[in-house]
Design an enzyme around this catalytic site. Structure first.
Site, PDB file in Angstrom:
ATOM      1  N   ARG A   1       5.668   0.334  -7.970  1.00  0.00           N
ATOM      2  CA  ARG A   1       4.345   0.056  -7.433  1.00  0.00           C
ATOM      3  C   ARG A   1       4.318   0.253  -5.914  1.00  0.00           C
ATOM      4  NH1 ARG A   1       0.156  -4.363  -9.970  1.00  0.00           N
ATOM      5  NH2 ARG A   1      -1.653  -3.404  -9.042  1.00  0.00           N
ATOM      6  N   CYS A   2       4.909   1.370  -5.465  1.00  0.00           N
ATOM      7  CA  CYS A   2       4.862   1.669  -4.041  1.00  0.00           C
ATOM      8  C   CYS A   2       5.112   3.143  -3.825  1.00  0.00           C
ATOM      9  CB  CYS A   2       5.878   0.831  -3.277  1.00  0.00           C
ATOM     10  SG  CYS A   2       7.487   1.562  -3.034  1.00  0.00           S
TER      11      CYS A   2
ATOM     12  N   GLN B   1       4.267   8.598 -16.990  1.00  0.00           N
ATOM     13  CA  GLN B   1       3.259   8.603 -15.934  1.00  0.00           C
ATOM     14  C   GLN B   1       3.050  10.011 -15.379  1.00  0.00           C
ATOM     15  OE1 GLN B   1       5.284   4.537 -14.309  1.00  0.00           O
ATOM     16  NE2 GLN B   1       3.941   5.530 -12.826  1.00  0.00           N
TER      17      GLN B   1
ATOM     18  N   GLU C   1      -1.235   0.076  -4.932  1.00  0.00           N
ATOM     19  CA  GLU C   1       0.046  -0.516  -4.583  1.00  0.00           C
ATOM     20  C   GLU C   1       0.011  -1.331  -3.291  1.00  0.00           C
ATOM     21  OE1 GLU C   1       1.792   3.300  -4.592  1.00  0.00           O
ATOM     22  OE2 GLU C   1       2.508   3.157  -6.641  1.00  0.00           O
TER      23      GLU C   1
END
Lengths: 790, 155
Positions: free
Chosen positions: A373-374, A226, A743
């Protein structure tokens, strides 16, 4: 705040606000996506990793002779071999060290011990079974509480000066002011809860294909990353390779969710093997390897206390948090913040004092602490405050919606500085919650709940109002390993008026190829279909820190807008030249440059693009391209109000989400269709964690959630239906007013689901059930509450 | 041993080890990489293909078990005149994000629509419950499969 926004460009341009169908879909729907494992190179070899079956043990010896003798095996790599190249250990993203292949001890089950490189992946797996490792088992630590006990065995005896299992201590806020507020409070309400260890488990596991040219030293590494640019720099530091000779290519990525941010030992071993052998080496994890060894998330043990007045006004918040870090401290997070952005735990509420104390401990579990996802631990923070506020409502006898309205930061208080140092940019929280409550029919549901209780049925209504802090971040405060968390965009407009936009971030399914093209289309009026977006190749994109923590739109999206404006400035001058007018008299709208007050005199962006290479004013540099590095002035603060209704079976503890209403305000929505898709996904992740998804260990440290039969992920059958609402409060400091959304729903929704289940049984006196809310846990809570007379 | 598999309509004869998994046969011998590997344990459905028209998970089936049979992968969905209605509907309804589960989802959808041209929402959710998606929350996948069914009924 407005309820919706309208696009300013026509559909054929497809700028901001249009639900443009995704450009990237064309290859995925016909099976022509090119993910990591889809790449092959001539002479390519395959690598498999031997992992420790024990969570804590001394390695007395490793015998690789039988494995090396297998027909088709090219090399067997051990830590001892890597040590000769100074590669047995590597740095983590939090500045700790992590073993690449174990030399002295193994410190978690699944740790990398050796690797086999062979001509065929099946042969590599066969040979792993022939490696003999003599382990001497050591005492195992499976919780941070155990880890910090005085008699605990020292896990990181490899680190000089490390005398305990404490990883870090960190605090935010004002302890003294908080104590004063607590002393004055009418009531103190507390909640202890564990946010369990979870794993992002994207459907594609991690892997790489390393191709090091022994003649030139050029290392081309295809990698599920990523953050390809940051990884390139880390590789240069770890391996001592010159950075210009390292090219990281992140091809299509089958989901990331934070799991593909860190550097993993497999990447390093495959690259070293390719360097030594002189052939390309591919390594792809199995699912089990992915679950037991790569970046986990959460695992926060939290205690929160609210100081309140009798009528429900919050005076202060006190939080103590202990994190289970596993064997190596490998959180992917900004350097200054040892517990990520957990100190945003004051949430959406206006009160003057807070004190947040955090500690982390080593255990014999996998390393990680990725932001699943945060935005760096904000999920844990949001969960705690929303659970705590709900608990306070019960203890004070106030409606859970009313206590929120009573304490919300009001629209006229923005920009709002929180007691732990965040400056929220914009919001209208009361409108958001009111809209969500009206949509679900809150008052009617409360009446239904009361009637149902009389009949012995349990109905629960759960509320969560979250505020995120995303888009890291301003260079003054945000860096990873010293690298400032800026991001960039390079835009080239070709002579025919078509454009290519290159970015330092990397999509993993978020639709960057479409949304970032829409930003350029909006600014310049070039049709969105004429703009190609390129990401994920460090040789061919400008530097950036990557896609995670909802930072792509707040940072790279801003860069795309700003670089478009730089291009527009030059294009305006060229248009003035073509139209024989003054620069200041030129207006740009929907790709047409016209002279103010003279509508007939105009040229198009395509005309100007051609002129940039053929017909320029004297003294102007040829070409129509530019690059911009964006350093955000602040984080952005998306927020939302979620309301969930559940039915809980009193006899079995089984619960079902009857309705899920989610109102999100993420500022300006670039592509509403994609935004809604992101919210659907996040609401599902929140449901997963609240209901079933967690990584489990037994007392001996065996990871028992090591495959998709034991690590439960909701299917379409269990997943609730979602009803979405929106408001739009643009970020005042972002060039296009966007805040980021990828997110939000993962951050906000777990508390809504859990609050709903607790609400269903709160009349019995139940105040907490730790996630996941498995039926047996809910059933036990009901039973013990009844037994104590609730 | 030598096996012949009809892969998307074309006969493919190859020597394989008896232990070769069908998914590896498709990806390496067949050189078709649209079929993905997600979990190795029949749990996620990323490797779903149609075996004589029935969805199977190719990660836990041996290639030799497909000898003499017909396998359809995502690459075989496309029609001579363009996209399969499912492919068009997945794009139109935003039924995919990272795209990794998409081939499996579409193939299960194709088998469902073959048997039940107008499935209810629950029919679709049950049919795809052997396939995991980590991105979409399934809402738009369900919508896409039902939209494709409606499109196929009218065309």
């Amino acid at each position: 705040m407005t309820l919706t926004q309208k696009p300013s460009t026509p559909p054929e341009i497809g700028g901001i606000g249009h639900s443009v169908r995704r450009h990237e879909d064309d290859r995925f729907i016909v099976g022509q996506g090119r993910y990591l494992d889809d790449h092959t190179l001539p002479g390519m070899l395959h690598m498999a990793i031997l992992r420790s079956p024990l969570p804590h043990a001394r390695i007395n010896s490793i015998d690789t002779s039988a494995a090396a003798a297998v027909d088709g095996v090219v090399a067997v790599v051990t830590g001892e071999l890597l040590a000769q190249y100074n590669l047995a250990w590597m740095p983590t993203l939090s500045g700790d060290t992590q073993a690449v292949l174990a030399t002295d001890k193994v410190r978690f089950q699944g740790q990398e011990v050796a690797a086999v490189v062979a001509t065929d992946p099946y042969i590599a797996e066969d040979a792993l079974e022939l490696i003999e490792v003599d382990y001497e088992p050591l005492p195992v630590i499976t919780s941070p509480q155990q880890s910090l006990a005085a008699d605990a065995v020292l896990i990181r005896d490899d680190k000089e000066g490390q005398t305990s299992n404490l990883v870090y201590e960190w605090e935010a806020g004002d302890g003294a002011a908080t104590e004063v507020a607590f002393a004055r409070a009418d009531r103190v309400v507390s909640l202890e809860t564990h946010y369990p260890r979870s794993h992002p488990s994207p459907l594609e596991t991690c892997g790489c294909l390393a191709d090091v040219n022994s003649a030139t030293g050029q290392a081309t590494i295809y990698m599920t990353s990523q953050a390809p640019h940051a990884i390139r720099t880390v590789f240069a530091m770890v391996a001592g390779l010159p950075e210009q000779n390292i090219r990281i290519i992140s091809p299509d990525i089958g989901g990331g969710f934070g799991n593909k941010v860190p550097v993993y030992p497999g990447y390093v071993v495959a690259t070293a093997a390719s360097l030594v052998i002189g052939k390309p080496v591919k390594w792809v994890e199995s699912r089990s390897e992915n679950l037991i060894s790569t970046g986990f998330a959460r695992d926060y043990h939290m205690k929160g206390e609210l100081a309140l007045t009798n009528d429900g006004r919050i005076l202060a918040l006190r939080v103590q948090m202990l994190s289970d870090q596993g064997a190596f401290y490998a959180d992917a997070q900004p350097t200054q913040f040892r517990a990520g952005l957990f100190h945003v735990v004051t949430g959406s509420y206006d009160f003057p004092a807070a004190h947040v104390q955090c500690r982390g401990a080593y255990t014999n579990k996998a390393p990680g602490g990725v932001a699943y996802r945060c935005s760096f631990r904000i999920t844990e923070a949001s969960y705690l405050i929303e659970r705590l506020v709900q608990t306070a409502a019960y203890e004070l006898g106030i409606d859970p919606a009313d206590i929120r309205f009573k304490n919300f930061i009001q629209p006229d208080q923005f920009p709002y500085e929180t007691p732990t140092g965040f400056v929220y940019d914009s919001g209208d929280y009361p409108t958001a919650l009111r809209s969500a409550l009206d949509a679900i029919g809150y008052e009617k549901l409360r009446a239904e709940q009361a009637a149902a209780r009389d009949e012995g049925r349990f109905v629960g209504i759960g509320i969560a109002h979250f505020t995120e802090a995303v888009g890291a971040g301003p260079s003054k405060k945000y860096d990873i390993l010293g690298l400032k968390m800026i991001d960039s965009a390079e835009l080239r407009v070709h002579p025919t008026g078509k454009a290519i936009l290159k970015l330092g971030v990397r999509s993993q399914g978020q639709g960057h190829e479409t949304t970032f093209a829409q930003i350029v289309a909006d600014e310049l009026g070039i049709p969105v279909t004429d703009i190609k977006v390129v990401e994920g190749d460090t040789d061919n994109t400008p530097y950036g820190l990557g896609t995670y923590a909802s930072r792509s739109t707040p940072v790279a999206g801003a860069a795309a807008a700003v670089v478009s404006r730089k291009i527009a400035d030059k294009a305006r001058k060229i248009a003035a030249h073509l139209l024989e007018a003054a620069d200041d008299d030129i207006e740009l709208q929907n790709g047409v440059f016209s002279v103010k007050g003279t509508p007939g005199r105009s040229v198009t962006i395509a005309d100007v693009s051609l002129a940039a290479y053929t017909n320029l004013p004297d003294g102007m540099e040829y070409g129509l391209e530019d690059v911009h590095y964006y350093d955000p002035p602040n984080l952005t603060y998306p927020y939302g109000s979620y309301v969930v209704v559940v039915d809980v079976d009193p006899e079995t503890g089984v619960w079902k989400a009857r309705r899920v209403v989610a109102l999100d305000d993420c500022g300006v929505r670039i592509n509403p269709m994609i935004v809604e898709g992101q919210i659907h996904g996040g609401l599902t992740e929140g449901f997963a964690k609240s209901s079933m998804q967690w990584i489990t260990f037994d007392e001996e440290g065996n990871c028992s959630g090591s495959n998709f039969m034991d690590y439960l992920i909701p299917t379409a059958w269990e997943t609730p239906r979602f009803e979405l609402l929106e408001t739009c409060t643009p970020s005042p400091h972002h060039p296009i007013g966007a805040k980021g959304v990828g997110e939000s729903a993962t951050v906000g929704s777990p508390a809504a689901y859990v609050n709903a289940v607790i609400d269903a049984v709160a009349h019995l006196g139940v105040r907490n059930i730790d996630m996941p809310l498995l039926p047996d846990r809910v059933w036990s809570a009901i039973q013990s509450a009844r037994a104590t007379g609730g | 041993m030598q096996i012949t598999v009809t892969l998307n309509g074309s006969d493919q004869t190859h020597d394989v080890e008896p232990r070769t998994l069908l998914v590896d046969f498709i990806r390496t011998k067949g050189e078709l990489t649209g079929t993905h590997i997600g979990c190795d344990t029949t749990s996620c459905g990323a490797c779903t293909v149609l075996l004589d028209g029935t969805p199977v998970k190719s990660c836990t089936m041996l290639a030799v078990q497909a000898d003499g049979r017909a396998v359809t992968t995502v690459e075989g969905l496309k029609r001579a005149d363009g996209l399969h209605p499912l492919q068009a509907a997945f794009k139109q309804e935003h039924g995919l994000q990272c795209g990794f589960c998409t081939p499996g989802m579409m193939l299960v959808g194709a088998a469902l629509l073959e048997q039940n041209p107008a499935p209810t929402e629950d029919d679709v959710r049950w049919a795809i419950s052997g396939n995991i998606c980590r991105c979409t929350g399934y809402m738009n996948i369900v919508k896409a499969i039902r939209a494709a069914g409606a499109e196929m009924a009218t065309s």
